[in-house]
Design an enzyme around this catalytic site. Structure first.
Site, PDB file in Angstrom:
ATOM      1  N   LEU A 153       0.854  -1.385  -0.330  1.00 34.93           N
ATOM      2  CA  LEU A 153       0.301  -0.297   0.075  1.00 34.93           C
ATOM      3  C   LEU A 153       0.960   0.940   0.090  1.00 34.93           C
ATOM      4  O   LEU A 153       1.994   1.291   0.415  1.00 34.93           O
ATOM      5  CB  LEU A 153      -1.541  -0.222   1.049  1.00 34.93           C
ATOM      6  N   SER A 154       0.225   2.627  -0.458  1.00 36.86           N
ATOM      7  CA  SER A 154       1.130   3.825  -0.536  1.00 36.86           C
ATOM      8  C   SER A 154       2.290   4.426   1.006  1.00 36.86           C
ATOM      9  O   SER A 154       2.394   4.453   0.963  1.00 36.86           O
ATOM     10  CB  SER A 154       0.073   4.414  -0.928  1.00 36.86           C
ATOM     11  N   CYS A 155       0.958   3.742   1.304  1.00 36.67           N
ATOM     12  CA  CYS A 155       1.663   3.972   3.508  1.00 36.67           C
ATOM     13  C   CYS A 155       2.370   3.232   3.845  1.00 36.67           C
ATOM     14  O   CYS A 155       2.764   3.772   5.051  1.00 36.67           O
ATOM     15  CB  CYS A 155       0.922   3.573   4.218  1.00 36.67           C
ATOM     16  N   ARG A 156       2.857   2.501   2.755  1.00 39.04           N
ATOM     17  CA  ARG A 156       4.216   1.502   3.328  1.00 39.04           C
ATOM     18  C   ARG A 156       3.979   0.521   3.440  1.00 39.04           C
ATOM     19  O   ARG A 156       5.292   0.123   4.446  1.00 39.04           O
ATOM     20  CB  ARG A 156       5.737   2.179   3.693  1.00 39.04           C
TER      21      ARG A 156
END
Length: 180
Positions: A153-156
């Site tokens: 996910l883009s939140c790492r």
């Protein structure tokens, strides 16, 4: 399959970049694609990109002089499917609760065609009971859901919330169109 009219809604999440590929794939499949973007979506992907890929001006405003009857009336008329990718937690909540506070949510209420939603958000958001209730309500209302997927996910972090890939969404659209 004959050309179908697809309304492609794009909400404001990082997964909006995938909407360009989806738009292109829909157009390459021979469909007429009309894109509607939320203001948040423009923070992630440009209007010019989607206009070029769809071959049509992108609609974003509830009040637009190009549509004398109102864009929510004219854009929803005679469409074959309404696809929202990404469908953010905010969009799911507005749709599930009948809130019409922008063009995309007003189009949802005006629309009578099949609806396909491709959720995208963080894992904690996807796991919230309120989001799960909204999704259940939308399914009860007749919406179809594709995804979200597990992955990076883009939140790492790894988790569930990743928007399905455009090819998978296209397959779901094709299935819906085959049923209509």
């Amino acid at each position: 399959m004959a050309q179908k009219r697809i309304l492609l809604g794009i909400a404001g999440g990082i997964a909006a970049y995938k909407a360009a590929d989806l738009c292109s794939k829909l157009a390459q499949a021979g469909h007429q694609v009309q894109v509607v973007m939320t203001s948040g979506a423009t923070q992630f992907i440009g209007e010019a990109t989607l206009a070029a890929l769809s071959g049509r001006p992108v609609a974003m405003e509830s009040f637009d002089s190009r549509f004398p009857l109102g864009p929510h009336i004219e854009l929803a008329k005679e469409i074959d499917a309404f696809v929202v990718a990404p469908a953010t937690a905010s969009v799911l909540a507005r749709f599930a609760n009948g809130v019409a506070d922008d063009l995309l949510s007003t189009l949802y209420l005006q629309n009578t065609a099949s609806v396909l939603l491709a959720p995208a958000m963080s894992d904690p958001m996807w796991s919230k009971p309120s989001v799960r209730r909204n999704v259940a309500t939308l399914v009860e209302d007749g919406c179809q859901i594709v995804g979200p997927e597990k992955g990076w996910l883009s939140c790492r972090v790894q988790g569930i919330g990743r928007m399905s890939e455009p090819a998978k969404i296209l397959a779901a659209v094709t299935e819906i169109l085959g049923q209509s």
